[in-house]
Design a protein around this motif. Structure first.
Motif, PDB file in Angstrom:
ATOM      1  N   THR A 288      33.339   9.378  68.376  1.00  0.00           N
ATOM      2  CA  THR A 288      33.220   8.589  66.935  1.00  0.00           C
ATOM      3  C   THR A 288      34.682   8.610  66.675  1.00  0.00           C
ATOM      4  N   LEU A 289      34.931   7.961  65.208  1.00  0.00           N
ATOM      5  CA  LEU A 289      36.391   8.525  64.995  1.00  0.00           C
ATOM      6  C   LEU A 289      36.583   9.120  64.898  1.00  0.00           C
ATOM      7  N   SER A 290      35.853  10.416  64.632  1.00  0.00           N
ATOM      8  CA  SER A 290      36.353  11.675  63.517  1.00  0.00           C
ATOM      9  C   SER A 290      35.735  12.380  64.209  1.00  0.00           C
ATOM     10  N   GLY A 291      35.783  11.894  65.870  1.00  0.00           N
ATOM     11  CA  GLY A 291      36.138  13.654  66.616  1.00  0.00           C
ATOM     12  C   GLY A 291      37.293  14.067  67.318  1.00  0.00           C
ATOM     13  N   ASN A 292      38.930  13.548  66.789  1.00  0.00           N
ATOM     14  CA  ASN A 292      39.614  14.037  66.696  1.00  0.00           C
ATOM     15  C   ASN A 292      40.680  13.104  66.359  1.00  0.00           C
ATOM     16  N   PRO A 293      42.135  13.901  66.094  1.00  0.00           N
ATOM     17  CA  PRO A 293      43.157  13.333  64.952  1.00  0.00           C
ATOM     18  C   PRO A 293      43.547  11.385  65.656  1.00  0.00           C
ATOM     19  N   GLN A 294      43.602  11.716  67.085  1.00  0.00           N
ATOM     20  CA  GLN A 294      43.705  10.458  67.502  1.00  0.00           C
ATOM     21  C   GLN A 294      42.879   9.100  67.424  1.00  0.00           C
ATOM     22  N   ASN A 295      41.996   9.283  67.234  1.00  0.00           N
ATOM     23  CA  ASN A 295      40.471   8.279  67.233  1.00  0.00           C
ATOM     24  C   ASN A 295      40.028   8.191  65.454  1.00  0.00           C
ATOM     25  N   ILE A 296      41.029   8.981  64.694  1.00  0.00           N
ATOM     26  CA  ILE A 296      41.388   8.805  63.177  1.00  0.00           C
ATOM     27  C   ILE A 296      42.609   7.999  62.929  1.00  0.00           C
ATOM     28  N   LEU A 297      43.929   8.048  63.974  1.00  0.00           N
ATOM     29  CA  LEU A 297      44.534   7.158  63.709  1.00  0.00           C
ATOM     30  C   LEU A 297      43.996   5.278  63.979  1.00  0.00           C
ATOM     31  N   VAL A 298      43.256   5.789  65.098  1.00  0.00           N
ATOM     32  CA  VAL A 298      43.048   4.542  65.907  1.00  0.00           C
ATOM     33  C   VAL A 298      42.129   2.956  65.066  1.00  0.00           C
ATOM     34  N   GLY A 299      40.504   4.409  64.881  1.00  0.00           N
ATOM     35  CA  GLY A 299      40.394   3.675  62.880  1.00  0.00           C
ATOM     36  C   GLY A 299      40.943   3.065  61.657  1.00  0.00           C
ATOM     37  N   SER A 300      41.655   3.934  62.029  1.00  0.00           N
ATOM     38  CA  SER A 300      42.988   2.921  60.528  1.00  0.00           C
ATOM     39  C   SER A 300      43.295   2.028  60.701  1.00  0.00           C
ATOM     40  N   PHE A 301      43.881   1.311  61.550  1.00  0.00           N
ATOM     41  CA  PHE A 301      44.799   1.022  62.610  1.00  0.00           C
ATOM     42  C   PHE A 301      43.732  -0.439  62.552  1.00  0.00           C
ATOM     43  N   SER A 302      42.788  -0.287  62.935  1.00  0.00           N
ATOM     44  CA  SER A 302      42.291  -0.965  64.153  1.00  0.00           C
ATOM     45  C   SER A 302      41.377  -1.789  63.297  1.00  0.00           C
ATOM     46  N   GLY A 303      40.427  -0.932  62.451  1.00  0.00           N
ATOM     47  CA  GLY A 303      39.212  -1.214  61.356  1.00  0.00           C
ATOM     48  C   GLY A 303      38.175  -1.593  62.657  1.00  0.00           C
ATOM     49  N   ILE A 304      37.894  -1.345  63.012  1.00  0.00           N
ATOM     50  CA  ILE A 304      36.895  -1.353  64.145  1.00  0.00           C
ATOM     51  C   ILE A 304      35.863  -0.147  63.435  1.00  0.00           C
TER      52      ILE A 304
ATOM     53  N   LEU B  32      35.516  28.590  80.248  1.00  0.00           N
ATOM     54  CA  LEU B  32      36.796  28.241  79.292  1.00  0.00           C
ATOM     55  C   LEU B  32      36.679  26.731  79.434  1.00  0.00           C
ATOM     56  N   LEU B  33      37.147  27.043  80.543  1.00  0.00           N
ATOM     57  CA  LEU B  33      37.317  25.436  81.072  1.00  0.00           C
ATOM     58  C   LEU B  33      36.385  24.603  80.897  1.00  0.00           C
ATOM     59  N   ALA B  34      34.789  24.641  80.601  1.00  0.00           N
ATOM     60  CA  ALA B  34      33.703  23.687  79.862  1.00  0.00           C
ATOM     61  C   ALA B  34      34.299  23.042  78.633  1.00  0.00           C
ATOM     62  N   ILE B  35      34.097  24.289  77.804  1.00  0.00           N
ATOM     63  CA  ILE B  35      34.558  24.095  75.983  1.00  0.00           C
ATOM     64  C   ILE B  35      35.910  23.736  75.968  1.00  0.00           C
ATOM     65  N   ALA B  36      37.292  23.185  77.136  1.00  0.00           N
ATOM     66  CA  ALA B  36      37.674  22.628  76.529  1.00  0.00           C
ATOM     67  C   ALA B  36      37.849  21.776  77.037  1.00  0.00           C
ATOM     68  N   GLY B  37      37.129  20.802  78.630  1.00  0.00           N
ATOM     69  CA  GLY B  37      37.301  19.846  78.819  1.00  0.00           C
ATOM     70  C   GLY B  37      36.036  19.042  77.660  1.00  0.00           C
ATOM     71  N   ALA B  38      35.250  19.931  77.090  1.00  0.00           N
ATOM     72  CA  ALA B  38      33.795  19.109  76.427  1.00  0.00           C
ATOM     73  C   ALA B  38      34.022  18.845  75.027  1.00  0.00           C
ATOM     74  N   THR B  39      34.771  19.671  74.583  1.00  0.00           N
ATOM     75  CA  THR B  39      35.519  19.231  73.113  1.00  0.00           C
ATOM     76  C   THR B  39      36.825  18.066  73.278  1.00  0.00           C
ATOM     77  N   ASN B  40      37.714  17.600  74.583  1.00  0.00           N
ATOM     78  CA  ASN B  40      38.196  16.956  74.394  1.00  0.00           C
ATOM     79  C   ASN B  40      37.118  15.421  74.562  1.00  0.00           C
ATOM     80  N   LEU B  41      36.121  15.398  75.768  1.00  0.00           N
ATOM     81  CA  LEU B  41      35.104  14.041  75.916  1.00  0.00           C
ATOM     82  C   LEU B  41      34.156  14.280  74.869  1.00  0.00           C
ATOM     83  N   GLY B  42      34.015  15.505  74.696  1.00  0.00           N
ATOM     84  CA  GLY B  42      32.598  14.793  73.430  1.00  0.00           C
ATOM     85  C   GLY B  42      32.896  13.936  72.205  1.00  0.00           C
ATOM     86  N   SER B  43      35.189  14.904  71.822  1.00  0.00           N
ATOM     87  CA  SER B  43      35.062  13.416  70.888  1.00  0.00           C
ATOM     88  C   SER B  43      35.482  12.500  70.964  1.00  0.00           C
ATOM     89  N   LEU B  44      35.772  11.907  72.388  1.00  0.00           N
ATOM     90  CA  LEU B  44      35.646  10.453  72.585  1.00  0.00           C
ATOM     91  C   LEU B  44      34.710   9.708  71.693  1.00  0.00           C
TER      92      LEU B  44
END
Length: 404
Positions: free
Chosen positions: A159-175, A145-157
């Motif tokens: 790409t821009l579509s991996g998690n909501p905060q990355n979507i925000l960064v993509g929107s604001f930064s233009g990267i 369970l710890l593995a899937i929790a950690g991996a969902t966070n690490l894996g989502s780092l």
């Protein structure tokens, strides 16, 4: 002589302070309110107090972010209903039955899928599947369970579509999508390897390569025509991201293509959309605009100006008030062309999600799902894994993004 504080400005500041305190707790004592309703009510009160006119509050909501997030939720809903996530995980788990092999495959598979699709969906799907497998194999479910929790966070780092905060960064930064992945994919991969090593060290029973007896795998429920259509659309969407087409518009068109169907009722798809998250985002945009107008972040600005300070402030604030509100606050202090700053903001807010059970929505989904199945996970069990993982991955991020 100290300038007296205007009573109305003081009231508005107190409303903001109470709002962020309530967002940190996730509720208001004695009331039936969650983060979404807290953000929405707080925004309404600030408009009523004159801190922002209604049209200014509406203008503060970033349309690109809301459209992108909504569209990705629709794509994820179709993939889930088609049976894609369950199919991908079950097929990968047919490859090994050893405790260590299962750990490695769960980590890599969950991480890879989280890099492409929203991580919360993966936490929702992989938690019951992991519990079924560990029960069938008579293994301790906690490290998995710890593995899937950690991996969902690490894996989502990655790409821009991996998690909501990355979507925000993509929107604001233009990267660009590809540029972002090139910058942070190595950190995600090293983080996943570190996670396996850390769990191997913390849980000696995971070190075995001896196969367990064959388990009874969960029965797959596939909607093959829908699966084929959804995979084609998703592949085209990823290609659009990679070649640099606008993220929000591409995701919006993909969602629209999937919504034209004879195979699934629209009510089911729309019910799978996390409307609370969209309301939360909208309210937070208004709160952030109010914070800017009160200039309460001026004291944090000198810290954020230094890369190490930006990473530290982001990580701490993400665990105090959650990562999405933290990103919305800190982004006001980062220049549009400061690519390094945006990457550190995305990485710090995502990696900080592994620090505690409450650090990310994916963690909460996992722990609530496990508790419902009779496997409570304690704060301490997560912290002894999450603390070293977070510190190590933040250090790696600093070296990779800033020093190399």
């Amino acid at each position: 002589m100290t300038t007296p504080v205007d009573p109305l400005t003081l009231t508005q500041g107190l409303v903001l302070a109470f709002s962020y305190l309530s967002l940190a707790l996730g509720y208001v004592p004695g009331l039936r309110m969650n983060r979404a309703t807290i953000a929405l009510v707080s925004a309404a009160v600030l408009v009523a107090l004159g801190r922002l006119p209604l049209d200014a509050a509406w203008a503060a909501i970033d349309a690109d972010t809301i459209v992108f997030l909504l569209s990705m939720m629709v794509v994820n809903a179709y993939l889930s209903y088609a049976g894609f996530f369950q199919l991908a995980l079950v097929q990968l788990l047919r490859l090994t039955r050893s405790p260590l092999g299962l750990l490695v495959l769960l980590t890599l598979a969950t991480g890879a899928l989280s890099a492409v699709f929203l991580n919360d969906t993966l936490a929702l799907v992989s938690t019951p599947l992991t519990l079924q497998l560990t029960r069938a194999l008579k293994l301790n479910p906690v490290p998995y369970l710890l593995a899937i929790a950690g991996a969902t966070n690490l894996g989502s780092l990655a790409t821009l579509s991996g998690n909501p905060q990355n979507i925000l960064v993509g929107s604001f930064s233009g990267i660009g999508y590809l540029a972002f992945a090139q910058a942070l994919l190595p950190v995600a991969l090293v983080g996943l390897v570190l996670q396996v090593g850390l769990l191997w060290w913390l849980y000696p029973e995971l070190r075995s390569l001896v196969p367990c007896p064959p388990p009874q795998l969960p029965r797959l429920r596939l909607h093959r025509p829908l699966l084929v259509k959804t995979l084609v659309v998703s592949t085209l969407l990823l290609a659009a991201f990679v070649v640099g087409l606008p993220l929000a518009e591409s995701a919006f068109l993909a969602a629209a293509a999937l919504l034209v169907t004879r195979r699934i009722k629209p009510q089911r798809v729309l019910a799978a959309v996390d409307w609370s998250l969209l309301v939360l985002f909208s309210g937070l945009f208004v709160l952030t605009e109010a914070v800017q107008s009160l200039q309460v972040l001026d004291r944090v600005a000198p810290w954020v100006a230094h890369p190490a300070g930006l990473l530290a402030v982001t990580a701490v604030l993400s665990n105090l008030i959650s990562n999405v509100p933290a990103v919305l606050l800190i982004q006001t202090l980062i220049a549009p062309g400061d690519t390094q700053g945006w990457l550190l903001l995305a990485a710090g807010s995502t990696l900080a999600g592994n620090l505690t059970l409450f650090g990310s929505v994916a963690n909460l989904i996992m722990v609530e799902g496990a508790a419902a199945e009779g496997y409570p996970l304690t704060f301490g069990q997560h912290l002894r894994f999450g603390l070293p993982l977070t510190l190590l991955t933040l250090a790696i991020t600093y070296v990779w993004v800033v020093l190399l």
